[in-house]
Design a protein around this motif. Sequence first.
Motif, PDB file in Angstrom:
ATOM      1  N   GLY A 403       0.817  -1.222   0.000  1.00  0.00           N
ATOM      2  CA  GLY A 403       0.000   0.000   0.000  1.00  0.00           C
ATOM      3  C   GLY A 403       0.843   1.261   0.000  1.00  0.00           C
ATOM      4  N   ALA A 404       1.990   1.223   0.707  1.00  0.00           N
ATOM      5  CA  ALA A 404       2.858   2.414   0.774  1.00  0.00           C
ATOM      6  C   ALA A 404       3.400   2.785  -0.586  1.00  0.00           C
ATOM      7  N   PHE A 405       3.758   1.785  -1.386  1.00  0.00           N
ATOM      8  CA  PHE A 405       4.319   2.038  -2.718  1.00  0.00           C
ATOM      9  C   PHE A 405       3.263   2.004  -3.813  1.00  0.00           C
ATOM     10  N   HIS A 406       1.983   1.859  -3.428  1.00  0.00           N
ATOM     11  CA  HIS A 406       0.899   1.712  -4.414  1.00  0.00           C
ATOM     12  C   HIS A 406       1.276   0.671  -5.460  1.00  0.00           C
ATOM     13  N   SER A 407       1.773  -0.454  -4.970  1.00  0.00           N
ATOM     14  CA  SER A 407       2.256  -1.513  -5.854  1.00  0.00           C
ATOM     15  C   SER A 407       1.096  -2.194  -6.575  1.00  0.00           C
ATOM     16  N   THR A 408       1.449  -2.858  -7.659  1.00  0.00           N
ATOM     17  CA  THR A 408       0.461  -3.606  -8.434  1.00  0.00           C
ATOM     18  C   THR A 408       0.528  -5.075  -8.046  1.00  0.00           C
ATOM     19  N   LEU A 409      -0.594  -5.601  -7.596  1.00  0.00           N
ATOM     20  CA  LEU A 409      -0.656  -6.999  -7.196  1.00  0.00           C
ATOM     21  C   LEU A 409      -1.045  -7.849  -8.396  1.00  0.00           C
TER      22      LEU A 409
END
Length: 522
Positions: A403-409
């Motif tokens: 969530g901190a890096f707005h990563s793509t799952l």
Amino acid sequence: MNRNLLGRGLVIAASIIVAIVLAYPPKNKINLGLDLQGGMHLVLQVHTEDAVRAEVDSDVDRLLATAKDKGWTGVSSRRVGDSSFEVTGATEANRDAVTKYVADSFRNYSLARGAGGLVYKMDDKSVNENERLAVRQAVETIRNRVDQFGVSEPVIQEASNNRVVVELPGVDDPERVRRLIKNTAFLEFRLTAYPPNGGGAASREEILQHYNGQLPADVEIMDGDKTDRETHQVSGKEYYGLERRRVITGRDLKNARPSQGQFNQPVVQFTLTPAGSQAFGAATGANVGRGLAIVLDGRVVSSPKINSKITDSGIIEGNFSQQEVDDLSTVLRSGALPASLTYLEERTVGPSLGRDSIQQGLRAGILGTSLVVITMLLIYNLTGVNAVMALVLNVLILFGGLGAFHSTLTLPGIAGIILTIGMAVDANVLVFERIREELRAGRTVRSAIDLGFEHAWTSIIDTHVTTIVSAMILFQFGTGPIKGFAVTLTIGLLASLFTAVFVSRWIFDLVLSRRRVQRLSI
């Protein structure tokens, strides 16, 4: 409770709070990849030879402008092949001056042959450099267009053999995306040679007849759609004799945006850079009454008459729909592609497949975690609860990091989470087995715990660091889904170092601080 124990507990509590804040709500903090929410996967071939031709054409224009300025009568030039140009018409009086100018100003060309004219060929190093820059510029241009289209977390990167990989999660209008990406959008403004007032001719033959069957070297014929003024419907084609010299191009545009024309029809309004404004003002001021053709990708979209000097702004009008105007504004703002593209591969992933992937991934994650928890409790008894608590915190920190890096799952990312769970428990197993060995050797509970963590620490660092290095290599060289796997694995392993050692040790110390433990349930 001593201060050291309290301080470590506060660090753990702060980690839990921060992870929850960063991960909640997960729908807004963590993006879903192409394989989970659907979208498009494209592999594009960049025809780099187009960029080489454009570079040669630009050099030819520069040579012709110089010949006109220096008064080299009869000197003409044109591109021959992809990377060569020919100079013809040089006389005995100006041949030496022309060859010296080309040798001094075009150092990346060499004289190839002289039969029938002077032919200059671009060297291989310059050709390769132009091709490399074309691919890089294509990637940046596609990224600019996709960003303005509003796709969340797109993946756009170079691949081998002058190819570009594009992954667009959540796209619901694939056809529009294809047009937006592939449209070269090379914009040119050219003065009309015939008909001189900007109107179109009925046929190519009419223009050729005007020039007695032989086009001048500085004129070429282009076509455009003939549009009914009242219905704005295309009723046929019309043809234009245009000067080869470009007044300005799309590179001179500072901005372009949708607007409305005189009759409320959709148009594109543009503004020019300072250099573009100067060139545009000089050309329009000197040619009042002539036609100015607006050429997009080799076709005339409109040819208005110049009524007065125009400097820093204007409009592009044609038989456009509102969506076409929006898309044209987007591609003009993002710049022209340096070369044409061909679709080599295209896959569209439906959202239903994405939902199935999520459900199957969740089932796999829940099943795997449940088996790990049961195994730890059966093998290590109450001490297994320690590992389970550390494992829960590990997963929480992992989602906080995403969530901190707005990563793509992605689906491989889910696999990375499951693998992280296994790695995290493996660290606890190393510690617990060392503790068992020390207890069998007759150590006290506290001494066995201290020595267990101390001896297992080196092995834990080795396994985690080597796996993190591998994950970083995957992230550097992998595509979208592989990067998703690398990101989740890296964050999970870093969290594992914290939970399996710091948190697990704190739980042991907390239990030992409250009562005198003679026997450890392990």
